[in-house]
Design a protein around this motif. Structure first.
Motif, PDB file in Angstrom:
ATOM      1  N   PHE A 149      -6.285 -36.835  27.054  1.00  0.00           N
ATOM      2  CA  PHE A 149      -4.843 -36.843  26.803  1.00  0.00           C
ATOM      3  C   PHE A 149      -4.235 -38.199  27.156  1.00  0.00           C
ATOM      4  O   PHE A 149      -3.432 -38.747  26.421  1.00  0.00           O
ATOM      5  N   MET A 150      -4.625 -38.747  28.299  1.00  0.00           N
ATOM      6  CA  MET A 150      -4.029 -39.999  28.746  1.00  0.00           C
ATOM      7  C   MET A 150      -4.501 -41.177  27.901  1.00  0.00           C
ATOM      8  O   MET A 150      -3.841 -42.208  27.842  1.00  0.00           O
ATOM      9  N   ALA A 151      -5.658 -41.050  27.272  1.00  0.00           N
ATOM     10  CA  ALA A 151      -6.161 -42.130  26.421  1.00  0.00           C
ATOM     11  C   ALA A 151      -5.400 -42.213  25.107  1.00  0.00           C
ATOM     12  O   ALA A 151      -5.618 -43.108  24.315  1.00  0.00           O
ATOM     13  N   GLY A 152      -4.523 -41.242  24.878  1.00  0.00           N
ATOM     14  CA  GLY A 152      -3.703 -41.307  23.685  1.00  0.00           C
ATOM     15  C   GLY A 152      -4.369 -40.780  22.438  1.00  0.00           C
ATOM     16  O   GLY A 152      -3.989 -41.138  21.327  1.00  0.00           O
ATOM     17  N   LEU A 153      -5.398 -39.911  22.584  1.00  0.00           N
ATOM     18  CA  LEU A 153      -6.066 -39.387  21.396  1.00  0.00           C
ATOM     19  C   LEU A 153      -5.199 -38.342  20.693  1.00  0.00           C
ATOM     20  O   LEU A 153      -5.406 -38.046  19.525  1.00  0.00           O
ATOM     21  N   ILE A 154      -4.241 -37.763  21.410  1.00  0.00           N
ATOM     22  CA  ILE A 154      -3.324 -36.809  20.776  1.00  0.00           C
ATOM     23  C   ILE A 154      -2.135 -37.548  20.195  1.00  0.00           C
ATOM     24  O   ILE A 154      -1.654 -37.248  19.129  1.00  0.00           O
ATOM     25  N   ALA A 155      -1.644 -38.524  20.895  1.00  0.00           N
ATOM     26  CA  ALA A 155      -0.499 -39.316  20.456  1.00  0.00           C
ATOM     27  C   ALA A 155      -0.449 -40.532  21.375  1.00  0.00           C
ATOM     28  O   ALA A 155      -1.195 -40.606  22.352  1.00  0.00           O
ATOM     29  N   PRO A 156       0.425 -41.510  21.097  1.00  0.00           N
ATOM     30  CA  PRO A 156       0.596 -42.585  22.074  1.00  0.00           C
ATOM     31  C   PRO A 156       0.886 -41.996  23.454  1.00  0.00           C
ATOM     32  O   PRO A 156       1.534 -40.960  23.574  1.00  0.00           O
ATOM     33  N   ALA A 157       0.421 -42.657  24.498  1.00  0.00           N
ATOM     34  CA  ALA A 157       0.372 -42.059  25.830  1.00  0.00           C
ATOM     35  C   ALA A 157       1.679 -41.431  26.292  1.00  0.00           C
ATOM     36  O   ALA A 157       1.702 -40.286  26.749  1.00  0.00           O
ATOM     37  N   THR A 158       2.800 -42.146  26.176  1.00  0.00           N
ATOM     38  CA  THR A 158       4.076 -41.610  26.657  1.00  0.00           C
ATOM     39  C   THR A 158       4.456 -40.358  25.900  1.00  0.00           C
ATOM     40  O   THR A 158       4.859 -39.345  26.491  1.00  0.00           O
ATOM     41  N   ALA A 159       4.309 -40.407  24.577  1.00  0.00           N
ATOM     42  CA  ALA A 159       4.636 -39.240  23.762  1.00  0.00           C
ATOM     43  C   ALA A 159       3.717 -38.081  24.092  1.00  0.00           C
ATOM     44  O   ALA A 159       4.152 -36.921  24.136  1.00  0.00           O
ATOM     45  N   ALA A 160       2.439 -38.385  24.337  1.00  0.00           N
ATOM     46  CA  ALA A 160       1.484 -37.325  24.655  1.00  0.00           C
ATOM     47  C   ALA A 160       1.871 -36.618  25.947  1.00  0.00           C
ATOM     48  O   ALA A 160       1.858 -35.392  26.033  1.00  0.00           O
ATOM     49  N   ILE A 161       2.230 -37.402  26.979  1.00  0.00           N
ATOM     50  CA  ILE A 161       2.627 -36.811  28.255  1.00  0.00           C
ATOM     51  C   ILE A 161       3.834 -35.907  28.072  1.00  0.00           C
ATOM     52  O   ILE A 161       3.871 -34.777  28.569  1.00  0.00           O
ATOM     53  N   ASN A 162       4.837 -36.402  27.359  1.00  0.00           N
ATOM     54  CA  ASN A 162       6.050 -35.605  27.141  1.00  0.00           C
ATOM     55  C   ASN A 162       5.749 -34.330  26.365  1.00  0.00           C
ATOM     56  O   ASN A 162       6.293 -33.258  26.663  1.00  0.00           O
ATOM     57  N   GLN A 163       4.889 -34.436  25.353  1.00  0.00           N
ATOM     58  CA  GLN A 163       4.550 -33.268  24.548  1.00  0.00           C
ATOM     59  C   GLN A 163       3.793 -32.236  25.371  1.00  0.00           C
ATOM     60  O   GLN A 163       4.057 -31.029  25.278  1.00  0.00           O
ATOM     61  N   ILE A 164       2.847 -32.701  26.192  1.00  0.00           N
ATOM     62  CA  ILE A 164       2.063 -31.767  27.002  1.00  0.00           C
ATOM     63  C   ILE A 164       2.941 -31.119  28.070  1.00  0.00           C
ATOM     64  O   ILE A 164       2.831 -29.923  28.342  1.00  0.00           O
ATOM     65  N   LEU A 165       3.841 -31.901  28.701  1.00  0.00           N
ATOM     66  CA  LEU A 165       4.758 -31.320  29.690  1.00  0.00           C
ATOM     67  C   LEU A 165       5.639 -30.259  29.060  1.00  0.00           C
ATOM     68  O   LEU A 165       5.856 -29.185  29.626  1.00  0.00           O
ATOM     69  N   ALA A 166       6.147 -30.550  27.865  1.00  0.00           N
ATOM     70  CA  ALA A 166       6.965 -29.562  27.174  1.00  0.00           C
ATOM     71  C   ALA A 166       6.148 -28.330  26.823  1.00  0.00           C
ATOM     72  O   ALA A 166       6.626 -27.194  26.907  1.00  0.00           O
ATOM     73  N   LEU A 167       4.900 -28.560  26.464  1.00  0.00           N
ATOM     74  CA  LEU A 167       4.024 -27.455  26.080  1.00  0.00           C
ATOM     75  C   LEU A 167       3.764 -26.530  27.263  1.00  0.00           C
ATOM     76  O   LEU A 167       3.938 -25.312  27.169  1.00  0.00           O
ATOM     77  N   VAL A 168       3.370 -27.102  28.406  1.00  0.00           N
ATOM     78  CA  VAL A 168       2.997 -26.254  29.539  1.00  0.00           C
ATOM     79  C   VAL A 168       4.207 -25.627  30.218  1.00  0.00           C
ATOM     80  O   VAL A 168       4.076 -24.622  30.926  1.00  0.00           O
ATOM     81  N   ASN A 169       5.400 -26.204  30.033  1.00  0.00           N
ATOM     82  CA  ASN A 169       6.611 -25.625  30.617  1.00  0.00           C
ATOM     83  C   ASN A 169       7.291 -24.620  29.700  1.00  0.00           C
ATOM     84  O   ASN A 169       8.285 -24.001  30.078  1.00  0.00           O
ATOM     85  N   ASP A 170       6.760 -24.459  28.512  1.00  0.00           N
ATOM     86  CA  ASP A 170       7.331 -23.517  27.558  1.00  0.00           C
ATOM     87  C   ASP A 170       7.015 -22.088  28.012  1.00  0.00           C
ATOM     88  O   ASP A 170       5.850 -21.731  28.188  1.00  0.00           O
ATOM     89  N   PRO A 171       8.039 -21.239  28.224  1.00  0.00           N
ATOM     90  CA  PRO A 171       7.770 -19.858  28.653  1.00  0.00           C
ATOM     91  C   PRO A 171       6.970 -19.066  27.630  1.00  0.00           C
ATOM     92  O   PRO A 171       6.365 -18.042  27.951  1.00  0.00           O
ATOM     93  N   ASN A 172       6.937 -19.567  26.395  1.00  0.00           N
ATOM     94  CA  ASN A 172       6.174 -18.890  25.346  1.00  0.00           C
ATOM     95  C   ASN A 172       4.804 -19.536  25.135  1.00  0.00           C
ATOM     96  O   ASN A 172       4.199 -19.375  24.076  1.00  0.00           O
ATOM     97  N   LEU A 173       4.322 -20.272  26.148  1.00  0.00           N
ATOM     98  CA  LEU A 173       3.052 -20.985  25.996  1.00  0.00           C
ATOM     99  C   LEU A 173       1.915 -20.053  25.596  1.00  0.00           C
ATOM    100  O   LEU A 173       1.222 -20.293  24.603  1.00  0.00           O
ATOM    101  N   ILE A 174       1.709 -18.984  26.367  1.00  0.00           N
ATOM    102  CA  ILE A 174       0.572 -18.104  26.104  1.00  0.00           C
ATOM    103  C   ILE A 174       0.697 -17.421  24.740  1.00  0.00           C
ATOM    104  O   ILE A 174      -0.257 -17.450  23.946  1.00  0.00           O
ATOM    105  N   PRO A 175       1.870 -16.800  24.422  1.00  0.00           N
ATOM    106  CA  PRO A 175       1.988 -16.212  23.076  1.00  0.00           C
ATOM    107  C   PRO A 175       1.778 -17.237  21.962  1.00  0.00           C
ATOM    108  O   PRO A 175       1.190 -16.936  20.928  1.00  0.00           O
TER     109      PRO A 175
END
Length: 210
Positions: A149-175
């Motif tokens: 994730f930090m190497a930026g294989l999902i997106a540029p590093a800053t965007a990747a971090i923000n996207q993953i943080l939003a993903l894991v903080n989403d109350p609907n993550l598991i569904p």
């Protein structure tokens, strides 16, 4: 992950054995799906001078539906531009094999295993989990995922971090993960129907239901 590593070890052992017995023998590697992942990793090591045989003895590599695609700096047959596989782009590329056009990669545009939608972070997250989690080494798996994730294989590093943080903080993550996983399973089942016909109808249906 364990089955992939077993495939790499087995193929490398065979390459080394034959290479030592037959000094003039040259090789071609090929694989489909996880087999392409295995063959691709072996080829990448060889092309970057870390393999069990020198690159001069590897004539070429053919990868069909490679989940760790795309080959760096080389087009993929079936795709208008390099795609990203379910397991993420193979780090380091193919070295000298790319320079001499030694890699042939093939992917169907609607095959998520080798051409995951670029903007679908959730699906990529599922793919990385499935491709890199090792039950016998959870700490190592977590470190590997973080590195990817930090190497930026999902997106540029800053965007990747923000996207993953939003993903894991989403109350609907598991569904969300479940629904996307079901969608992937259905897509995979459809490909199985197309590839193998009625004989896989039962197992494919079981897969979707599970």
């Amino acid at each position: 992950m364990a089955s992939k590593n077993a495939g790499i070890d087995s193929a490398n052992a065979r390459l080394k054995l034959v290479a030592n017995r037959c000094a003039k023998t040259v090789f071609i590697l090929s694989g489909y799906s996880q087999g392409a992942d295995v063959a691709g990793d072996i080829a990448a090591a060889i092309g970057n001078n870390r393999g069990v045989i020198p690159a001069s003895r590897l004539l070429g590599v053919a990868l069909v539906a490679d989940p760790s695609q795309a080959p760096v700096g080389q087009p993929t047959i079936g795709l208008p531009k390099p795609g990203m596989g379910f397991a993420g782009v193979r780090s380091g590329g193919f070295g000298s094999l790319t320079q001499r056009n030694g890699i042939l990669a093939i992917c169907a545009p609607r095959d998520y295993y080798c051409n995951l939608p670029q903007g679908d972070v959730v699906m990529r997250f599922i793919g990385h989990l499935g491709s890199h989690l090792d039950a016998s080494d959870p700490a190592g798996s977590a470190q590997k995922l973080a590195t990817i994730f930090m190497a930026g294989l999902i997106a540029p590093a800053t965007a990747a971090i923000n996207q993953i943080l939003a993903l894991v903080n989403d109350p609907n993550l598991i569904p969300n993960l479940v629904s996307r996983g079901v969608a992937f399973a259905k897509a995979l089942a459809q490909q199985l129907f197309w590839l193998a016909g009625p004989q896989v109808a039962g197992p494919a249906t079981d897969l979707v239901n599970a």
